[in-house]
Design a protein around this motif. Structure first.
Motif, PDB file in Angstrom:
ATOM      1  N   GLN A 117     -32.619  61.903 -12.961  1.00 18.99           N
ATOM      2  CA  GLN A 117     -31.209  61.959 -12.817  1.00 18.99           C
ATOM      3  C   GLN A 117     -30.673  63.314 -13.095  1.00 18.99           C
ATOM      4  O   GLN A 117     -30.842  63.630 -14.218  1.00 18.99           O
ATOM      5  N   GLY A 118     -29.902  63.941 -12.085  1.00 14.72           N
ATOM      6  CA  GLY A 118     -29.168  65.186 -12.530  1.00 14.72           C
ATOM      7  C   GLY A 118     -30.051  66.676 -12.047  1.00 14.72           C
ATOM      8  O   GLY A 118     -29.548  67.446 -11.938  1.00 14.72           O
ATOM      9  N   GLN A 119     -31.374  66.336 -12.297  1.00  8.16           N
ATOM     10  CA  GLN A 119     -32.137  67.540 -12.303  1.00  8.16           C
ATOM     11  C   GLN A 119     -32.009  68.123 -10.746  1.00  8.16           C
ATOM     12  O   GLN A 119     -32.260  69.356 -10.789  1.00  8.16           O
ATOM     13  N   PRO A 120     -32.124  67.577  -9.472  1.00 12.62           N
ATOM     14  CA  PRO A 120     -31.829  68.208  -8.336  1.00 12.62           C
ATOM     15  C   PRO A 120     -30.752  68.892  -8.255  1.00 12.62           C
ATOM     16  O   PRO A 120     -30.695  70.074  -7.875  1.00 12.62           O
ATOM     17  N   MET A 121     -29.523  68.473  -8.809  1.00 12.29           N
ATOM     18  CA  MET A 121     -28.407  69.342  -8.878  1.00 12.29           C
ATOM     19  C   MET A 121     -28.567  70.680  -9.713  1.00 12.29           C
ATOM     20  O   MET A 121     -28.110  71.805  -9.222  1.00 12.29           O
ATOM     21  N   ALA A 122     -29.194  70.556 -10.922  1.00 19.55           N
ATOM     22  CA  ALA A 122     -29.518  71.517 -11.808  1.00 19.55           C
ATOM     23  C   ALA A 122     -30.392  72.464 -11.197  1.00 19.55           C
ATOM     24  O   ALA A 122     -30.032  73.650 -11.306  1.00 19.55           O
ATOM     25  N   LEU A 123     -31.362  72.369 -10.307  1.00 12.97           N
ATOM     26  CA  LEU A 123     -32.325  73.104  -9.627  1.00 12.97           C
ATOM     27  C   LEU A 123     -31.577  73.882  -8.448  1.00 12.97           C
ATOM     28  O   LEU A 123     -31.781  74.846  -8.397  1.00 12.97           O
ATOM     29  N   ALA A 124     -30.530  73.068  -7.836  1.00 15.34           N
ATOM     30  CA  ALA A 124     -29.713  73.798  -6.813  1.00 15.34           C
ATOM     31  C   ALA A 124     -28.900  74.853  -7.433  1.00 15.34           C
ATOM     32  O   ALA A 124     -28.818  76.030  -6.940  1.00 15.34           O
ATOM     33  N   ILE A 125     -28.175  74.497  -8.500  1.00 13.48           N
ATOM     34  CA  ILE A 125     -27.548  75.530  -9.354  1.00 13.48           C
ATOM     35  C   ILE A 125     -28.453  76.838  -9.670  1.00 13.48           C
ATOM     36  O   ILE A 125     -28.021  78.100  -9.601  1.00 13.48           O
ATOM     37  N   LEU A 126     -29.617  76.286 -10.169  1.00 10.26           N
ATOM     38  CA  LEU A 126     -30.516  77.538 -10.658  1.00 10.26           C
ATOM     39  C   LEU A 126     -30.735  78.383  -9.613  1.00 10.26           C
ATOM     40  O   LEU A 126     -30.922  79.614  -9.547  1.00 10.26           O
ATOM     41  N   LEU A 127     -31.353  77.601  -8.270  1.00  7.94           N
ATOM     42  CA  LEU A 127     -31.602  78.618  -6.938  1.00  7.94           C
ATOM     43  C   LEU A 127     -30.469  79.607  -6.591  1.00  7.94           C
ATOM     44  O   LEU A 127     -30.371  80.461  -5.801  1.00  7.94           O
ATOM     45  N   PHE A 128     -28.990  79.001  -6.860  1.00 10.41           N
ATOM     46  CA  PHE A 128     -27.860  79.833  -6.621  1.00 10.41           C
ATOM     47  C   PHE A 128     -27.691  80.996  -7.622  1.00 10.41           C
ATOM     48  O   PHE A 128     -27.610  82.019  -7.288  1.00 10.41           O
ATOM     49  N   LEU A 129     -28.165  80.763  -9.018  1.00  9.12           N
ATOM     50  CA  LEU A 129     -28.111  81.677  -9.853  1.00  9.12           C
ATOM     51  C   LEU A 129     -29.426  82.726  -9.808  1.00  9.12           C
ATOM     52  O   LEU A 129     -29.316  84.077  -9.743  1.00  9.12           O
ATOM     53  N   ALA A 130     -30.345  82.280  -8.859  1.00 12.91           N
ATOM     54  CA  ALA A 130     -31.279  82.932  -8.569  1.00 12.91           C
ATOM     55  C   ALA A 130     -31.757  83.660  -7.136  1.00 12.91           C
ATOM     56  O   ALA A 130     -32.639  83.569  -6.656  1.00 12.91           O
ATOM     57  N   ARG A 131     -30.256  83.387  -6.518  1.00 17.66           N
ATOM     58  CA  ARG A 131     -30.258  83.680  -5.199  1.00 17.66           C
ATOM     59  C   ARG A 131     -31.038  85.123  -4.528  1.00 17.66           C
ATOM     60  O   ARG A 131     -31.512  85.124  -3.567  1.00 17.66           O
TER      61      ARG A 131
END
Length: 488
Positions: free
Chosen positions: A192-206
């Motif tokens: 729960q919540g981990q996919p959104m966390a990964l999406a934010i991480l991808l944004f930070l690591a764009r």
């Protein structure tokens, strides 16, 4: 939550649920405990910033225009399937079971009408209910009807299409890994919540993206954070054997949405996903400036600031276009002024961009030979422009020049919040020949670089080689006792 008789059971989870985030400074720090005691309905956008420990500002980003984003959204397969599902449901709606599912007959009819597999319809159903592609009719909830998101999509205005796409992204992130009810013994895994966390991480690591392997390991590490290591390994093995690899499932669904693209085993967000997450992070109180549409419209400061969010090839192309729009001499002078006023990171970016200009920047370099922050770089650039001839008098680097450039290089590896001894050692090996560390430290402490004391202290504290660390501490002690410029 719907339980389709032809598909797996599913969790009841809100697509906008931002649980279980941790600190994004290190990918492994997306921990599972941030919102354990909170109700999902109470989450506000600002919780993302607080829970992830995000900074007040992030590097600027250039996004396509709204019409371009909407055009990309219309081509994505997944929203098209959801629109087709809503159209199949029809304005009169469809009766559902007491559990809020399609009847067996309707489920079979829907898979045939949409041309999808039964397993795919399970996901479509959950996505549709999560973000109002479909909604229950009235208090009895015995019938589903096309919802607000379906209407937004059908309106076919650029803004409404993008809004519907963004809602679908929330559904995919919130629902994809929640539709399978774990068998007994796997309840300790919490996605729960981990996919959104990964999406934010991808944004930070764009700029760099994430490797598929890292994406997978981060998801497993955080979903099993409450389990002992052996138990987590067994749970992972059993989960994959029964349900498949969750990271692969998530990436496939995000690809169907046109939210990610994979290239050379690296995952990056598409402009659509960057735009949707940009909007959400700005609502959370994070300043992420939008860049002008073309390089010619950038200021020099904007050009340097964008480097953190794009890869090297993109930055070089932007810098070349920016210089072309201003003229070589004017562009070089503007960038060198920023280099002199900025920190090591900005300085080295600006120097690299001006070096690419070549002979057109020659006079700008010569005019900066007396600027302490730029003297070493100007000498190197002008020596390079000599094109194989003997280095002109006065351009040979002095110890102070070597010390300044070395301090700039090492300053980039000195992260006080997340010190990495191996990175510090690697940076020092790159900047200083082996065995000459003490001699270079001796030159560094004598140079008037404003960051030299911090750099030497950092190396002295974190370098894994005790002798090197001791030499850095000795030099730092001397730098600390040196009179400040101007006698202060």
């Amino acid at each position: 939550m719907a339980n389709n008789p032809s598909g797996p059971d599913a969790y009841s989870a809100s697509a906008g649920d931002f649980r279980d985030f941790g600190d994004p400074g290190d990918p492994g720090d997306f921990g599972p405990d941030a919102f354990d005691d909170a109700d999902a309905d109470d989450y506000a956008a600002a919780d993302i910033k607080e829970a992830l420990g995000l900074p007040d500002s992030l590097p600027p980003i250039r996004l396509p225009s709204l019409p371009e984003l909407a055009a990309q959204a219309r081509k994505a397969p997944l929203p098209g399937q959801l629109a087709a599902l809503a159209a199949w449901i029809g304005e009169d709606g469809r009766a559902v079971t007491d559990d809020g599912d399609l009847t067996r007959a309707d489920f079979a009819a829907a898979t045939s009408a949409l041309g999808v597999q039964a397993a795919d319809l399970v996901f479509l159903w959950e996505y549709a209910l999560a973000v109002e592609w479909l909604e229950f009719d009235g208090a009895a909830e015995d019938r589903v009807m096309p919802g607000e998101t379906a209407q937004s999509w059908a309106a076919d205005q650029d803004e409404t299409v993008f809004d519907a796409w963004s809602a679908t992204l929330a559904a995919v992130l919130g629902e994809t890994l929640e539709v399978t009810l774990p068998e007994p013994g796997l309840q300790g895994l919490d996605f729960q919540g981990q996919p959104m966390a990964l999406a934010i991480l991808l944004f930070l690591a764009r700029r760099e993206g994430l490797s598929v392997a890292d994406f997978t390991e981060i998801l497993w590490e955080n979903s099993s954070a409450d389990l002992p290591e052996r138990e987590a390994a067994r749970a992972r093995e059993r989960w994959v054997a029964r349900y498949g690899e969750p990271a692969r499932l998530l990436l496939d669904k995000l690809t169907e949405l046109a939210a990610v693209r994979e290239s050379d085993d690296t995952v990056r967000l598409t402009p659509l996903a960057l735009a949707a997450l940009h909007e959400q992070l700005v609502e959370a109180g994070i300043d992420i400036p939008l860049l002008p549409p073309t390089a010619a419209e950038l200021t020099g400061a904007q050009l340097l600031a964008m480097a953190e969010g794009v890869d090297d090839d993109e930055f070089e192309a932007e810098a070349d276009a920016w210089v072309a729009a201003r003229g070589a001499d004017h562009g070089a002078r503007e960038l060198l002024a920023l280099a002199a006023a900025g920190g090591p990171g900005e300085r080295m970016l600006a120097v690299a961009a001006v070096t690419r200009i070549g002979a057109g920047a020659g006079q700008a370099w010569r005019d900066n030979l007396d600027v302490p922050q730029l003297r070493a770089y100007a000498k190197a650039a002008l020596a390079g422009l000599a094109d194989g001839e003997d280095v002109p008098a006065g351009l040979q680097p002095l110890p102070a020049d070597v010390a300044w450039v070395t301090t700039d290089l090492l300053a980039l590896a000195c992260d006080e919040e997340y010190p990495d001894p191996e990175e510090i050692a690697a940076s020092l090996r790159e900047a200083v020949p082996a065995g000459q560390e003490a001699a270079v430290f001796e030159m560094m402490w004598r140079a008037p670089h404003p960051d030299v004391l911090d750099v030497l202290n950092h190396i002295g504290r974190y370098h894994p080689d005790k002798q090197v660390a001791k030499a850095a501490r000795t030099a730092a002690h001397k730098a600390a006792g040196r009179p400040a410029p101007g006698g202060r």
